[in-house]
Design a protein around this motif. Sequence first.
Motif, short mmCIF file in Angstrom:
data_model
loop_
_atom_site.label_atom_id
_atom_site.label_comp_id
_atom_site.label_asym_id
_atom_site.label_seq_id
_atom_site.Cartn_x
_atom_site.Cartn_y
_atom_site.Cartn_z
N ALA A 19 0.81 -1.22 0.00
CA ALA A 19 0.00 0.00 0.00
C ALA A 19 0.85 1.27 0.00
O ALA A 19 0.31 2.37 -0.18
CB ALA A 19 -0.93 0.00 1.21
N SER A 20 2.16 1.16 0.19
CA SER A 20 3.03 2.34 0.34
C SER A 20 2.87 3.39 -0.75
O SER A 20 2.70 4.57 -0.44
CB SER A 20 4.50 1.91 0.45
OG SER A 20 4.70 1.17 1.59
N LEU A 29 -1.84 9.67 -1.14
CA LEU A 29 -2.84 10.29 -0.26
C LEU A 29 -2.19 11.24 0.74
O LEU A 29 -2.73 12.31 1.03
CB LEU A 29 -3.65 9.22 0.46
CG LEU A 29 -4.55 8.37 -0.42
CD1 LEU A 29 -5.25 7.31 0.40
CD2 LEU A 29 -5.56 9.23 -1.17
N PHE A 30 -1.04 10.85 1.28
CA PHE A 30 -0.33 11.71 2.21
C PHE A 30 0.04 13.04 1.54
O PHE A 30 -0.17 14.11 2.11
CB PHE A 30 0.92 10.98 2.71
CG PHE A 30 1.81 11.82 3.59
CD1 PHE A 30 1.44 12.10 4.89
CD2 PHE A 30 3.00 12.33 3.10
CE1 PHE A 30 2.26 12.88 5.70
CE2 PHE A 30 3.82 13.10 3.90
CZ PHE A 30 3.44 13.38 5.21
N HIS A 42 -10.84 7.05 -2.76
CA HIS A 42 -9.40 7.05 -2.46
C HIS A 42 -9.00 5.71 -1.81
O HIS A 42 -8.00 5.11 -2.18
CB HIS A 42 -9.03 8.20 -1.52
CG HIS A 42 -9.12 9.54 -2.14
ND1 HIS A 42 -10.05 10.47 -1.72
CD2 HIS A 42 -8.42 10.12 -3.14
CE1 HIS A 42 -9.90 11.58 -2.44
NE2 HIS A 42 -8.92 11.39 -3.31
N GLY A 43 -9.80 5.30 -0.85
CA GLY A 43 -9.54 4.02 -0.21
C GLY A 43 -9.66 2.86 -1.18
O GLY A 43 -8.88 1.90 -1.13
N LEU A 44 -10.64 2.94 -2.09
CA LEU A 44 -10.79 1.90 -3.10
C LEU A 44 -9.59 1.85 -4.04
O LEU A 44 -9.17 0.76 -4.45
CB LEU A 44 -12.08 2.11 -3.89
CG LEU A 44 -13.38 1.87 -3.13
CD1 LEU A 44 -14.59 2.26 -3.99
CD2 LEU A 44 -13.48 0.42 -2.70
N VAL A 71 -3.32 -2.70 -3.69
CA VAL A 71 -2.93 -3.84 -2.86
C VAL A 71 -3.42 -5.15 -3.47
O VAL A 71 -2.68 -6.14 -3.52
CB VAL A 71 -3.44 -3.66 -1.41
CG1 VAL A 71 -3.22 -4.92 -0.58
CG2 VAL A 71 -2.77 -2.46 -0.77
N VAL A 72 -4.66 -5.17 -3.96
CA VAL A 72 -5.20 -6.38 -4.59
C VAL A 72 -4.39 -6.74 -5.83
O VAL A 72 -4.05 -7.92 -6.06
CB VAL A 72 -6.70 -6.21 -4.93
CG1 VAL A 72 -7.19 -7.31 -5.85
CG2 VAL A 72 -7.52 -6.18 -3.65
#
Length: 188
Positions: free
Chosen positions: A73-74, A80-81, A96-98, A104-105
């Motif tokens: 996820a980095s 996002l950061f 954003h989370g998706l 990651v997926v």
Amino acid sequence: MDISFWDGVLRGGTMVLLALLAWNFGKGWRAALTARLGVLLCVAGLGYLYLPALPAAYNFAWWRMPLHLAGMASPGLFWLFAQSWFDDDFQLRPWHGLAVAALVVAGATSSYFGVSGGWPRLALILTWPLPNAIFTALGVAAALRGRDNDLVELRRRVRLVLALTIGLAILVIVGAELLAPGWPPPGW
């Protein structure tokens, strides 16, 4: 002193610095989205750095997977950061989370199924390093966008440093992994 010595020294030093940075961000956990995303980015980086340092006996340990997924996820967390820090109007939205979850997926699919399934190299590149590079480039663009118009002097100076250090570090790692003999590594 061989390469494994220097790998351990640099990996350990980086992990200590990431832990201290996470602690520092954690002080503002309740107050700022940027602090929460900073902690998550540091924890993801710690997961990425820690796993290769483990002895081979732990390659199939169940507790490796959350660390591996966090490390994947980095680049998305970096994006996002950077958005939250440098865009005053940034609002974290479900998409954003998706997007980070999709990263990651894609990485997990490539790592756990693509390598062991004998996918062609191009398919592996399209499902893992390419999305990493895209998210990293988005983070660098977010850091550099509006730099000249930023009225907060410290933040204006940090934009370039953040874009160059974190963004380029991720891109160099992705490039090095692609060029390394034996890439892709075994799925475990």
